[in-house]
Design an enzyme around this catalytic site. Structure first.
Site, PDB file in Angstrom:
ATOM      1  N   ASP A  53       0.829  -1.211   0.000  1.00 17.52           N
ATOM      2  CA  ASP A  53       0.000   0.000   0.000  1.00 17.52           C
ATOM      3  C   ASP A  53       0.860   1.255   0.000  1.00 17.52           C
ATOM      4  O   ASP A  53       0.373   2.365   0.119  1.00 17.52           O
ATOM      5  CB  ASP A  53      -0.959  -0.019   1.194  1.00 17.52           C
ATOM      6  N   ASP A 367      46.089 -45.758  -7.885  1.00 15.40           N
ATOM      7  CA  ASP A 367      46.472 -45.543  -9.287  1.00 15.40           C
ATOM      8  C   ASP A 367      47.695 -46.380  -9.687  1.00 15.40           C
ATOM      9  O   ASP A 367      48.664 -46.471  -8.930  1.00 15.40           O
ATOM     10  CB  ASP A 367      46.798 -44.043  -9.422  1.00 15.40           C
ATOM     11  N   ARG A 443      47.392 -32.574 -16.349  1.00 13.47           N
ATOM     12  CA  ARG A 443      47.990 -33.830 -15.875  1.00 13.47           C
ATOM     13  C   ARG A 443      48.121 -34.812 -17.042  1.00 13.47           C
ATOM     14  O   ARG A 443      47.916 -35.997 -16.902  1.00 13.47           O
ATOM     15  CB  ARG A 443      47.143 -34.450 -14.763  1.00 13.47           C
ATOM     16  N   LYS A 476      37.393 -46.377  -5.231  1.00 18.55           N
ATOM     17  CA  LYS A 476      37.695 -44.942  -5.135  1.00 18.55           C
ATOM     18  C   LYS A 476      37.549 -44.393  -6.548  1.00 18.55           C
ATOM     19  O   LYS A 476      38.303 -44.763  -7.442  1.00 18.55           O
ATOM     20  CB  LYS A 476      39.121 -44.766  -4.608  1.00 18.55           C
ATOM     21  N   ASP A 478      37.956 -41.437  -8.898  1.00 18.13           N
ATOM     22  CA  ASP A 478      38.738 -40.193  -8.926  1.00 18.13           C
ATOM     23  C   ASP A 478      38.415 -39.371 -10.175  1.00 18.13           C
ATOM     24  O   ASP A 478      37.887 -39.893 -11.169  1.00 18.13           O
ATOM     25  CB  ASP A 478      40.229 -40.567  -8.915  1.00 18.13           C
ATOM     26  N   ASN A 480      40.705 -36.280 -11.983  1.00 15.94           N
ATOM     27  CA  ASN A 480      41.879 -35.462 -11.706  1.00 15.94           C
ATOM     28  C   ASN A 480      42.101 -34.251 -12.606  1.00 15.94           C
ATOM     29  O   ASN A 480      43.217 -33.734 -12.671  1.00 15.94           O
ATOM     30  CB  ASN A 480      43.129 -36.342 -11.730  1.00 15.94           C
ATOM     31  N   ASP A 548      44.117 -33.999  -0.913  1.00 14.41           N
ATOM     32  CA  ASP A 548      45.383 -34.724  -1.050  1.00 14.41           C
ATOM     33  C   ASP A 548      46.373 -34.289   0.018  1.00 14.41           C
ATOM     34  O   ASP A 548      47.429 -34.899   0.173  1.00 14.41           O
ATOM     35  CB  ASP A 548      45.984 -34.486  -2.443  1.00 14.41           C
TER      36      ASP A 548
HETATM   37  C1  GLA Z   1      44.440 -37.993  -6.994  1.00 16.68           C
HETATM   38  C2  GLA Z   1      43.893 -38.510  -5.682  1.00 16.68           C
HETATM   39  C3  GLA Z   1      44.981 -39.245  -4.934  1.00 16.68           C
HETATM   40  C4  GLA Z   1      45.509 -40.376  -5.770  1.00 16.68           C
HETATM   41  C5  GLA Z   1      45.981 -39.845  -7.109  1.00 16.68           C
HETATM   42  C6  GLA Z   1      46.336 -40.967  -8.050  1.00 16.68           C
HETATM   43  O1  GLA Z   1      45.343 -36.980  -6.796  1.00 16.68           O
HETATM   44  O2  GLA Z   1      43.370 -37.475  -4.920  1.00 16.68           O
HETATM   45  O3  GLA Z   1      44.499 -39.718  -3.701  1.00 16.68           O
HETATM   46  O4  GLA Z   1      44.501 -41.327  -5.942  1.00 16.68           O
HETATM   47  O5  GLA Z   1      44.988 -39.051  -7.742  1.00 16.68           O
HETATM   48  O6  GLA Z   1      46.757 -40.512  -9.275  1.00 16.68           O
END
Ligand code: GLA
Length: 729
Positions: A53, A367, A443, A476, A478, A480, A548
């Site tokens: 209003d 890895d 990478r 796991k 990942d 990267n 990491d």
């Molecule tokens: C990343 C992950 C790590 C490891 C590497 C392997 O950086 O965070 O824990 O697994 O990749 O290449």
């Protein structure tokens, strides 16, 4: 029912536990106005807050000043190009080049329960837990239908929001922007908190004043990212850990996002969250629908700590799924920092043998086990076991590990391809790329185009083969690198900008397949450490690798920031070797154990090589984990120390839901000269109950522990840690 519609007032009252959120339909044109968000109120009629209003009047009364109305009206879903110059919620491009869009109320439904979001992760709740409101709003010029979806949780201070957009026109339209939530606060006195970082430095806290103009965070990396986080909270400038109003917004999504607060004229603040509209476009054919991901809004009237505890409770019970949801996770040992790429069956079995002796419960092969992978320069995409390293094959290794009474877990990076790989040589066009332009390497790898079904099918099959070939109980997953050169050779030009979102949907599809076909596998997400620690990922994996950086002292900040939103049960934390591989710091083994306890707990070191006195401490740490993990995983978290404000110490307290058991973890970062013991005050206890200190056997009242506090004895040396355990008498 937590949501009511008042016919007369034309207003919706959404009540969560101690929260109210009010929306009103205004004027003959049926604008959808935001009235109130905050502590629960009994009142239904709070429309006076919209000042309808006062000048400028609603358009029916004063169309002459329609522009002023549009630019000041508190809008639940803001228009674009029609006079609201604050951040819009939606924009389009029609075939005749029109971008303006504005939606007004058309109809609504209210029902018990919570809908699923097709193809997307989201919180879930039963008909007893949740009530949902769907407001259908329409732009009648464009024949565009927008459904605003609100769900209130009965027992938590949580309201979730998402949006569905359907094209009802008889020609296609490009959606250029579809945010998931917009809240117009009628106040400007806010601080805001966001989370920032970098690789190995994720989720550090930033707190600053909300100023005039737009400020916030956004990602255009194709993932949530190390650098920013899909979270923003606005709060009283005086809000502390334990007091003041705090409003949290967290995006259940793992791709590009925007989270922004905007100080506007007339002392208001607009907070928005959604998919980042930069570089976004989505073609909607007639009757097609786009679903925008969910925003989880949490209200706290007891400071930042209560906001966190609400997120923790919600995510533990209404987001995380699967077998391990409410379970203690096996204590794992991961060989990454122990061996990097230099391992074989014998080395892994050496680690497993020693690990089994000290009470560790699972070996994770990281890895380097596949294709020609001898460094991070090659072989991503070639998911076949390298039998030069894994002599005797994977099944043999897993069987041997199982014989030691250890479970076995494995690392994958499914979304990636190395240029030097059989997969890339066979299908160079399977990566995300722009035709004719050399892709940006990161990478030394490219991102596979998970928006394409045949790419997903191929990768899924290779994962499936591995997972079916042996008794693998943990994965796991990942990722990267982040996305660049976003394009492919499949989609037509007018759908190329969809790839960002289609990619994320593709990742979700893969995780859905994996968790459906292998429901007993414990999935841990990871992205160069913690670059994809978000609620979207938590829907598929109950735990995520946090960073990491495994240094105990660096972890104090990283875990503190992560705990703003995420329950400790999801925070991947390991004890690693010294000098720490990231920062070179040397911390006592005991302290490393204490810090990793505030997480899923595990080891990331070569147990065959660490000093004997460290090795001897592992059985004690394992015992500690088993003793305290239920409390840490399921209890309420109270932050007592804040290393961002006082870098001298960190202190976290866990209180069981029944308030009958308490654990305090304390880390002295730097020793103080000429000081006596440090006094800390506990939180969240029953003031009238009595608690026995399990070490000294002394008994204290809850009131004494909370008001007077407890003394942490003087500890000589930097990086010292201490646990204190109390049980109610
Ligand atoms: C990343 C992950 C790590 C490891 C590497 C392997 O950086 O965070 O824990 O697994 O990749 O290449």
């Amino acid at each position: 029912m937590g949501i009511k519609f008042n016919e007369e007032l034309k207003s919706f009252k959404i009540d969560a536990k101690d929260t109210s959120y009010i929306i009103s339909i205004v004027d003959e044109e049926q604008f959808i106005g935001h009235v109130y968000y905050g502590e629960k109120v009994p009142d239904e009629d709070m429309n006076y807050l919209m000042r309808l209003d006062e000048n400028p009047f609603v358009p029916t009364k004063n169309n002459r000043d329609r522009g002023t109305f549009m630019d000041s009206f508190p809008n639940e879903y803001a228009s674009h190009g029609l006079g609201d110059y604050r951040e819009s919620s939606i924009s389009v491009m029609t075939q005749s080049g029109v971008t303006a869009v504005g939606v007004n109320y058309d109809s609504h439904v209210i029902y018990n329960g919570k809908p699923k979001l097709e193809g997307l992760p989201a919180t879930f709740g039963s008909e007893e837990d949740c009530t949902t409101l769907e407001i259908t709003a329409i732009d009648k010029h464009l024949n565009l239908e927008v459904v605003l979806v609100y769900t209130a949780f009965e027992n938590l201070d949580v309201i979730t929001r998402s949006v569905r957009v359907t094209n009802r026109a008889n020609e296609s339209v490009q959606l250029r922007k579809v945010l998931s939530a917009s809240v117009d606060f009628d106040r400007s006195d806010f601080d805001m908190m966001t989370l920032h970082g970098s690789w190995a430095r994720e989720r550090h806290i930033s707190r600053r004043k909300v100023d005039l103009g737009k400020q916030g965070v956004s990602s255009l990396r194709g993932q949530s990212g190390h650098q920013v986080h899909p979270f923003i909270s606005v709060m009283d400038p005086t809000a502390t850990e334990d007091s003041g109003e705090v409003f949290g917004f967290n995006f259940v999504y793992s791709g590009n996002f925007i989270a922004q607060a905007e100080g506007t004229q007339f002392d208001k603040t607009r907070v928005v969250m959604g998919i980042n509209h930069e570089d976004f476009s989505w073609k909607l054919e007639t009757d097609e629908t786009f679903v925008a991901p969910e925003v989880v809004m949490v209200y706290s009237n007891e400071g930042i700590g209560k906001m966190s505890r609400t997120y923790h409770d919600l995510y533990r019970t209404h987001l995380i799924r699967g077998k391990y949801k409410n379970k203690k996770r096996p204590i794992l040992i991961n060989n990454w920092e122990a061996t990097y790429f230099d391992f074989d069956t014998e080395k892994l079995l050496d680690i497993a043998r020693e690990a089994s002796e000290v009470g560790i419960e699972m070996l994770v092969m990281d890895d380097g086990w596949f294709g020609e992978r001898s460094s991070d320069n090659m072989a991503l995409g070639d998911w076949v076991v390298n039998e030069d390293k894994i002599q005797g094959g994977l099944k043999n290794l897993v069987d041997e590990v199982n014989k030691l009474d250890l479970k076995f877990g494995i690392w994958f990076e499914p979304e990636m391809v190395s240029p030097d790989s059989d997969l890339y040589r066979a299908h160079p066009d399977w990566c995300i790329h722009i035709e004719g332009r050399e892709g940006v390497l990161s990478r030394n790898q490219y991102v596979l185009d998970f928006s394409r079904e045949e790419v997903r099918d191929y990768i899924y099959e290779s994962l499936r083969k591995i997972l079916s070939s042996a008794n693998i109980e943990y994965v796991k997953w990942d990722m990267n690198r982040q996305l660049t050169d976003v394009g492919n050779s499949i989609l037509p030009a007018d759908q190329q900008r969809e790839i960002w979102h289609r990619y994320v949907l593709g990742v979700y599809d893969m995780m859905d397949r994996l968790t459906t076909e292998f429901p007993d596998v414990l999935l841990e997400n990871c992205s160069g450490g913690g670059a994809r620690f978000d609620p979207g990922m938590l829907y598929y994996s109950p735990q995520i690798w946090t960073s990491d950086d495994t240094d105990a002292i660096e972890r104090l900040k990283i875990q503190h920031g992560t705990s703003m939103i995420y329950p400790v049960s999801s925070i991947g934390a390991h004890v690693s070797d010294i000098p720490n591989h990231t920062v070179g710091r040397k911390t006592p083994f005991e302290t490393r154990g204490i810090v990793a306890l505030s997480g899923t707990f595990g080891y990331e070191l070569d147990v065959t090589k660490i000093p004997q006195e460290d090795r001897d401490m592992i059985p004690k740490q394992v015992e500690m984990y088993h003793k305290f993990n239920d409390l840490i995983r399921e209890g309420d978290l109270y932050r007592i120390g804040n290393v961002f404000e006082n870098p001298e110490f960190d202190c976290v307290e866990y209180v069981s839901k029944k308030k009958d058991e308490v654990l305090v973890t304390f880390v002295q970062v730097l020793a103080r000269p000429n000081h006596r013991s440090r006094r800390i005050r506990l939180k969240g206890l029953n003031k009238d109950s009595y608690y026995r200190d399990q070490e000294t056997n002394k008994v204290y009242s809850g009131a004494a522990l909370m008001n007077g506090g407890i003394l942490i004895p003087v500890m000589g040396g930097d990086f010292q840690g201490k646990l204190m355990h109390f049980i109610k008498e």
